[in-house]
Design a protein around this motif. Structure first.
Motif, PDB file in Angstrom:
ATOM      1  N   ASP A 215       0.420  -1.580  -0.193  1.00  0.00           N
ATOM      2  CA  ASP A 215      -0.262  -0.205  -0.146  1.00  0.00           C
ATOM      3  C   ASP A 215       0.861   1.234   0.060  1.00  0.00           C
ATOM      4  O   ASP A 215       1.451   2.059   1.268  1.00  0.00           O
ATOM      5  N   TYR A 216       1.254   1.596  -1.083  1.00  0.00           N
ATOM      6  CA  TYR A 216       2.068   2.757  -1.089  1.00  0.00           C
ATOM      7  C   TYR A 216       2.389   3.279  -2.379  1.00  0.00           C
ATOM      8  O   TYR A 216       1.984   2.193  -3.924  1.00  0.00           O
ATOM      9  N   ALA A 217       2.673   4.476  -3.107  1.00  0.00           N
ATOM     10  CA  ALA A 217       2.104   5.056  -4.275  1.00  0.00           C
ATOM     11  C   ALA A 217       3.295   6.227  -4.564  1.00  0.00           C
ATOM     12  O   ALA A 217       4.009   7.186  -3.542  1.00  0.00           O
ATOM     13  N   VAL A 218       3.367   6.244  -5.665  1.00  0.00           N
ATOM     14  CA  VAL A 218       4.755   7.580  -5.781  1.00  0.00           C
ATOM     15  C   VAL A 218       3.954   8.506  -6.670  1.00  0.00           C
ATOM     16  O   VAL A 218       2.710   8.094  -7.649  1.00  0.00           O
ATOM     17  N   ILE A 219       3.695   9.872  -6.858  1.00  0.00           N
ATOM     18  CA  ILE A 219       3.468  10.992  -7.785  1.00  0.00           C
ATOM     19  C   ILE A 219       3.897  11.901  -8.233  1.00  0.00           C
ATOM     20  O   ILE A 219       5.295  11.855  -7.187  1.00  0.00           O
ATOM     21  N   GLU A 220       4.026  12.651  -8.892  1.00  0.00           N
ATOM     22  CA  GLU A 220       4.864  13.273  -9.547  1.00  0.00           C
ATOM     23  C   GLU A 220       3.743  14.356  -9.966  1.00  0.00           C
ATOM     24  O   GLU A 220       2.575  14.384 -10.273  1.00  0.00           O
ATOM     25  N   VAL A 221       4.405  15.692  -9.461  1.00  0.00           N
ATOM     26  CA  VAL A 221       3.688  17.338  -8.972  1.00  0.00           C
ATOM     27  C   VAL A 221       4.058  17.886 -10.074  1.00  0.00           C
ATOM     28  O   VAL A 221       5.033  17.642 -10.809  1.00  0.00           O
ATOM     29  N   GLY A 222       3.018  18.801 -11.133  1.00  0.00           N
ATOM     30  CA  GLY A 222       3.898  19.901 -11.758  1.00  0.00           C
ATOM     31  C   GLY A 222       4.127  21.355 -11.072  1.00  0.00           C
ATOM     32  O   GLY A 222       4.989  20.698  -9.512  1.00  0.00           O
ATOM     33  N   ARG A 223       4.258  21.965 -11.823  1.00  0.00           N
ATOM     34  CA  ARG A 223       4.829  23.446 -11.088  1.00  0.00           C
ATOM     35  C   ARG A 223       4.207  24.201 -10.630  1.00  0.00           C
ATOM     36  O   ARG A 223       2.934  24.227 -10.710  1.00  0.00           O
ATOM     37  N   ASN A 224       4.143  24.449  -9.507  1.00  0.00           N
ATOM     38  CA  ASN A 224       3.041  25.446  -8.756  1.00  0.00           C
ATOM     39  C   ASN A 224       3.090  26.875 -10.119  1.00  0.00           C
ATOM     40  O   ASN A 224       3.659  27.128 -10.692  1.00  0.00           O
ATOM     41  N   SER A 225       2.412  27.685  -9.397  1.00  0.00           N
ATOM     42  CA  SER A 225       1.910  28.939  -9.918  1.00  0.00           C
ATOM     43  C   SER A 225       3.131  30.219 -10.387  1.00  0.00           C
ATOM     44  O   SER A 225       2.622  31.043 -10.447  1.00  0.00           O
ATOM     45  N   ASP A 226       4.311  30.596  -9.412  1.00  0.00           N
ATOM     46  CA  ASP A 226       5.018  30.736  -9.863  1.00  0.00           C
ATOM     47  C   ASP A 226       6.232  30.176 -10.658  1.00  0.00           C
ATOM     48  O   ASP A 226       7.504  30.441 -10.616  1.00  0.00           O
ATOM     49  N   GLY A 227       6.050  29.349 -10.576  1.00  0.00           N
ATOM     50  CA  GLY A 227       6.701  28.120 -11.854  1.00  0.00           C
ATOM     51  C   GLY A 227       8.053  27.669 -10.599  1.00  0.00           C
ATOM     52  O   GLY A 227       8.829  26.965 -11.556  1.00  0.00           O
ATOM     53  N   GLN A 228       7.971  27.141 -10.060  1.00  0.00           N
ATOM     54  CA  GLN A 228       8.839  27.114  -9.092  1.00  0.00           C
ATOM     55  C   GLN A 228       8.550  24.728  -9.448  1.00  0.00           C
ATOM     56  O   GLN A 228       6.968  24.308  -9.625  1.00  0.00           O
ATOM     57  N   THR A 229       9.467  24.053  -9.088  1.00  0.00           N
ATOM     58  CA  THR A 229       9.208  22.704  -9.121  1.00  0.00           C
ATOM     59  C   THR A 229       9.130  22.262  -7.132  1.00  0.00           C
ATOM     60  O   THR A 229       9.246  23.573  -6.577  1.00  0.00           O
TER      61      THR A 229
END
Length: 366
Positions: A215-229
């Motif tokens: 029961d584990y997972a990995v998520i890749e997220v996009g950048r925030n509204s300031d363009g930061q990773t």
């Protein structure tokens, strides 16, 4: 009584009612935003398949409008696990509220997940989980629980997931609108773009818990509204993404001292602030009912639903004081039942978990 929040209000959910002297256990989970598909699995659920989907309008308001509340909608049902039932209960540990703001080296790497489950996108109901910013090549990975991203056997991927590192609303109204989290997101909000979980969870996870050892997972997220990773944002708070410690060894069945963090949302908590436990001893149990190699960590801690997916941290060999690695994630726990004690459990992150991480770690940066 670990939970999965689901829209409206926080409600308790039970997972394994026969764990520990036939007492009730529940799973922790979460809820969030508008509509779209986060992931799509292959027919076989092989590791080699990149479970990629598009998050559509993650910040669009819910069609229902009005009041929004994270709901504890976790796993319900009964599953006999004598490996837990027959093991001595761990020493109970009371959770303590971590003082905000969480834009600190220790607080910024823990965050809150918001998402919808299938059929809830237009209801105003959402779920919540916890997650940890982990060290990666693409500077954009979050580690969490499998049930925080996918319903399991016969189910679907969750929708419109958004990760908020250092989420903080300790003194505010818990009825937050997941379409507008800016007031509680000092480091910004990060929409999920890729998600991976174990094929075992996709094939067997269900309302009874299923294969909790995976029961584990990995998520890749996009950048925030300031363009930061994601990594850039947490590093601006003086924090460092947490390295993974796979197959963490134990001494006489115990790991080093463990620090557990998350955003518990089921009573007596409301999911608006970080809470934690520090356990001096942690069990590593062979859960043979889930397979000959299946193992689970278990520690005394009374966090509740919404803390699902939150990190368990320990100092790995070679790390200096103040440096920690991620050992596991919260998966299930006791139901604050007088007969079962208060405890949490998380999967032993073995070579299969490392393989999943390596796939996500090889994904291009957003």
């Amino acid at each position: 009584m670990l939970i999965r929040p689901r829209g409206g209000r926080v409600i308790k959910s039970r997972v394994l009612s026969t764990l520990v002297a036939l007492t009730t256990v529940a799973s922790l989970t979460a809820a969030c935003s508008s509509s779209g598909v986060i992931g799509e699995s292959s027919a076989t659920g092989d590791f080699g398949k990149d479970f990629v989907g598009s998050v559509l309008s993650p910040n669009a308001p819910s069609a229902a409008g009005g009041n929004h509340q994270g709901k504890d909608g976790g796993l319900t049902g009964q599953q006999a696990l004598p490996s837990f039932d027959n093991a001595p209960l761990p020493q109970p540990v009371a959770a303590h509220q971590l003082p905000g703001p969480y834009t600190t080296p220790s607080g910024a790497v823990t965050g809150k997940l918001f998402f919808y489950r299938q059929g809830d996108a237009n209801s105003g109901n959402y779920y919540v989980c916890s997650g940890t910013v982990i060290k990666s090549k693409n500077a954009s990975l979050v580690w969490t629980a499998g049930h925080c991203v996918h319903d399991g056997k016969g189910g679907t991927w969750h929708l419109d997931m958004v990760f908020v590192p250092a989420f903080d609303n300790a003194d505010g109204d818990p009825n937050v609108d997941p379409s507008d989290l800016s007031a509680y997101a000092p480091l910004g909000t990060f929409p999920a773009v890729h998600v991976w979980t174990s094929p075992e969870w996709v094939k067997t996870g269900d309302e009874h818990g299923g294969d909790l050892a995976h029961d584990y997972a990995v998520i890749e997220v996009g950048r925030n509204s300031d363009g930061q990773t994601l990594d850039s944002a947490v590093e601006s708070a003086g924090a460092k993404p947490v390295p993974m410690w796979f197959s963490a060894p134990t001494a006489q069945g115990k790991t080093p001292q463990i620090s557990i963090r998350g955003y518990p949302a089921a009573q007596p908590f409301n999911g608006m602030s970080q809470w934690g436990c520090t356990a001096d001893s942690v069990q590593l149990l062979n859960v043979t009912e889930l397979g000959p190699q299946a193992k689970e960590y278990r520690a005394g801690c009374d966090l509740t639903g919404g803390a699902s997916g939150g990190g368990w941290f320990a100092r790995a060999p070679g790390q200096t004081s103040g440096e920690l690695s991620l050992v596991t994630n919260t998966s299930v726990g006791s139901a604050h039942n007088a007969h079962s004690g208060n405890w949490l459990a998380g999967p032993y992150l073995d070579a299969s978990a490392k393989q999943l991480y390596n796939i996500a770690n090889g994904s291009p940066a957003p």
